[in-house]
Design a protein around this motif. Structure first.
Motif, short mmCIF file in Angstrom:
data_model
loop_
_atom_site.label_atom_id
_atom_site.label_comp_id
_atom_site.label_asym_id
_atom_site.label_seq_id
_atom_site.Cartn_x
_atom_site.Cartn_y
_atom_site.Cartn_z
N VAL A 47 -47.47 -29.12 25.62
CA VAL A 47 -46.87 -30.46 25.57
C VAL A 47 -47.46 -31.24 24.39
O VAL A 47 -46.73 -31.86 23.61
CB VAL A 47 -47.10 -31.22 26.89
N LYS A 48 -48.77 -31.17 24.23
CA LYS A 48 -49.46 -31.87 23.14
C LYS A 48 -48.93 -31.47 21.77
O LYS A 48 -48.85 -32.28 20.86
CB LYS A 48 -50.96 -31.56 23.23
N HIS A 49 -48.54 -30.20 21.63
CA HIS A 49 -48.04 -29.70 20.35
C HIS A 49 -46.51 -29.77 20.24
O HIS A 49 -45.92 -29.15 19.37
CB HIS A 49 -48.55 -28.29 20.11
N GLY A 50 -45.89 -30.53 21.13
CA GLY A 50 -44.47 -30.83 20.99
C GLY A 50 -43.51 -29.84 21.61
O GLY A 50 -42.31 -29.94 21.38
N TYR A 51 -44.01 -28.89 22.37
CA TYR A 51 -43.10 -27.94 23.02
C TYR A 51 -42.52 -28.56 24.28
O TYR A 51 -43.28 -29.08 25.11
CB TYR A 51 -43.82 -26.64 23.38
N PRO A 52 -41.21 -28.52 24.45
CA PRO A 52 -40.63 -28.97 25.72
C PRO A 52 -41.04 -27.99 26.81
O PRO A 52 -40.77 -26.79 26.69
CB PRO A 52 -39.12 -28.92 25.48
N VAL A 53 -41.71 -28.45 27.84
CA VAL A 53 -42.20 -27.59 28.91
C VAL A 53 -41.33 -27.78 30.15
O VAL A 53 -41.03 -28.90 30.54
CB VAL A 53 -43.68 -27.87 29.22
N ILE A 54 -40.96 -26.65 30.73
CA ILE A 54 -40.24 -26.64 32.00
C ILE A 54 -41.21 -26.05 33.01
O ILE A 54 -41.57 -24.88 32.92
CB ILE A 54 -38.95 -25.81 31.90
N ALA A 55 -41.67 -26.87 33.95
CA ALA A 55 -42.80 -26.51 34.79
C ALA A 55 -42.42 -26.28 36.24
O ALA A 55 -41.49 -26.87 36.77
CB ALA A 55 -43.85 -27.62 34.71
N TYR A 56 -43.23 -25.41 36.86
CA TYR A 56 -43.14 -25.19 38.31
C TYR A 56 -44.52 -24.83 38.83
O TYR A 56 -45.28 -24.09 38.19
CB TYR A 56 -42.16 -24.06 38.67
N ASP A 57 -44.83 -25.36 39.99
CA ASP A 57 -46.02 -24.95 40.73
C ASP A 57 -45.70 -25.05 42.20
O ASP A 57 -44.92 -25.92 42.61
CB ASP A 57 -47.22 -25.84 40.38
N LYS A 64 -46.62 -33.38 39.16
CA LYS A 64 -46.46 -34.82 38.91
C LYS A 64 -47.00 -35.24 37.55
O LYS A 64 -46.34 -35.95 36.80
CB LYS A 64 -47.16 -35.61 40.02
N GLU A 65 -48.20 -34.78 37.22
CA GLU A 65 -48.82 -35.11 35.95
C GLU A 65 -47.94 -34.65 34.77
O GLU A 65 -47.80 -35.36 33.79
CB GLU A 65 -50.19 -34.44 35.88
N PHE A 66 -47.34 -33.48 34.90
CA PHE A 66 -46.50 -32.96 33.82
C PHE A 66 -45.19 -33.72 33.71
O PHE A 66 -44.67 -33.92 32.61
CB PHE A 66 -46.29 -31.45 33.98
N GLN A 67 -44.66 -34.15 34.83
CA GLN A 67 -43.46 -34.97 34.80
C GLN A 67 -43.76 -36.29 34.08
O GLN A 67 -42.96 -36.74 33.26
CB GLN A 67 -42.99 -35.24 36.23
N ASP A 68 -44.93 -36.85 34.33
CA ASP A 68 -45.34 -38.08 33.66
C ASP A 68 -45.52 -37.88 32.15
O ASP A 68 -45.36 -38.82 31.36
CB ASP A 68 -46.64 -38.63 34.26
N LEU A 69 -45.85 -36.66 31.73
CA LEU A 69 -46.02 -36.33 30.31
C LEU A 69 -44.69 -35.99 29.63
O LEU A 69 -44.65 -35.74 28.43
CB LEU A 69 -46.99 -35.15 30.15
N GLY A 70 -43.61 -35.95 30.41
CA GLY A 70 -42.30 -35.66 29.84
C GLY A 70 -41.77 -34.27 30.07
O GLY A 70 -40.70 -33.92 29.60
N ALA A 71 -42.52 -33.44 30.80
CA ALA A 71 -42.03 -32.09 31.10
C ALA A 71 -40.94 -32.16 32.16
O ALA A 71 -40.90 -33.08 32.98
CB ALA A 71 -43.19 -31.22 31.60
N GLN A 72 -40.05 -31.18 32.12
CA GLN A 72 -39.06 -31.04 33.18
C GLN A 72 -39.74 -30.28 34.31
O GLN A 72 -40.38 -29.26 34.07
CB GLN A 72 -37.86 -30.24 32.70
N VAL A 73 -39.58 -30.74 35.52
CA VAL A 73 -40.15 -30.06 36.68
C VAL A 73 -39.00 -29.47 37.48
O VAL A 73 -37.99 -30.14 37.70
CB VAL A 73 -41.00 -31.03 37.53
N THR A 74 -39.17 -28.22 37.91
CA THR A 74 -38.11 -27.54 38.65
C THR A 74 -38.55 -27.27 40.08
O THR A 74 -39.72 -27.43 40.43
CB THR A 74 -37.73 -26.21 37.98
N ASP A 75 -37.59 -26.80 40.87
CA ASP A 75 -37.84 -26.52 42.28
C ASP A 75 -38.23 -25.08 42.56
O ASP A 75 -38.60 -24.76 43.69
CB ASP A 75 -36.61 -26.87 43.12
N SER A 76 -38.10 -24.19 41.57
CA SER A 76 -38.41 -22.78 41.81
C SER A 76 -38.62 -22.03 40.50
O SER A 76 -38.17 -22.50 39.44
CB SER A 76 -37.25 -22.11 42.57
N PRO A 77 -39.27 -20.87 40.56
CA PRO A 77 -39.40 -20.04 39.37
C PRO A 77 -38.02 -19.61 38.81
O PRO A 77 -37.85 -19.52 37.59
CB PRO A 77 -40.19 -18.83 39.86
#
Length: 165
Positions: A47-57, A64-77
């Motif tokens: 994220v810091k280096h400008g890559y759009p991140v699509i995250a799941y955990d 939550k923290e990644f959503q606040d940083l602008g990452a897309q958060v998904t519901d599943s792998p």
């Protein structure tokens, strides 16, 4: 992508170059699954280096923290695989990796042909080999890429892929 020193070892150059040549030059989305102790700082670096991140955990509070940083958060792998053709997994155990890749909502349900799947999980080598076979059957590329260096140090990423010659 670069995080720490990158060491390539025993990989099939042509297949890797085919995947990398179309995606590495641009900052297309990177899927990241596993935002725990090791995955969290790795994904933050993207994220810091400008890559759009699509995250799941599996733990929504980790996202939550990644959503606040602008990452897309998904519901599943599977949702990550639908939106990204480069996916990094950083999981704590073999059962977690098996579920994330082959489970009912796993990566292999929606992985795109030609996707690059980089697994940095702490798993049994035999499981890694089985996942690689399953990924290859789907037309994607699997790279076993364990990390060393700890959570606060520069990471070394060792990669490997079976050669065909």
């Amino acid at each position: 992508m670069y995080w720490g020193r990158l060491t390539h070892r025993n990989y099939e150059k042509k297949r890797l170059q085919d995947v990398c040549s179309r995606t590495m030059a641009s900052k297309t989305p990177v899927g990241f699954i596993g935002l725990g102790n090791m995955g969290n700082p790795m994904a933050k670096n993207l994220v810091k280096h400008g890559y759009p991140v699509i995250a799941y955990d599996v733990f929504p509070e980790a996202c939550k923290e990644f959503q606040d940083l602008g990452a897309q958060v998904t519901d599943s792998p599977a949702d990550v695989a639908e939106r990204a053709d480069r996916i990094i997994t950083m999981l704590p155990s073999s059962p977690n990796a098996i579920e994330v890749y082959t489970g009912a909502n796993g990566i292999l349900k929606k992985v795109k042909k030609g996707s690059l799947l980089i697994d940095s999980s702490t798993i049994d080598p035999a499981v890694s080999k089985e996942l690689a076979k399953a990924v290859e059957k789907m037309g994607a590329v699997f790279m076993d890429a364990p990390v060393s260096g700890g959570m606060s140090a520069d990471l070394t990423l060792d990669t490997g892929e079976e050669t065909t010659s």
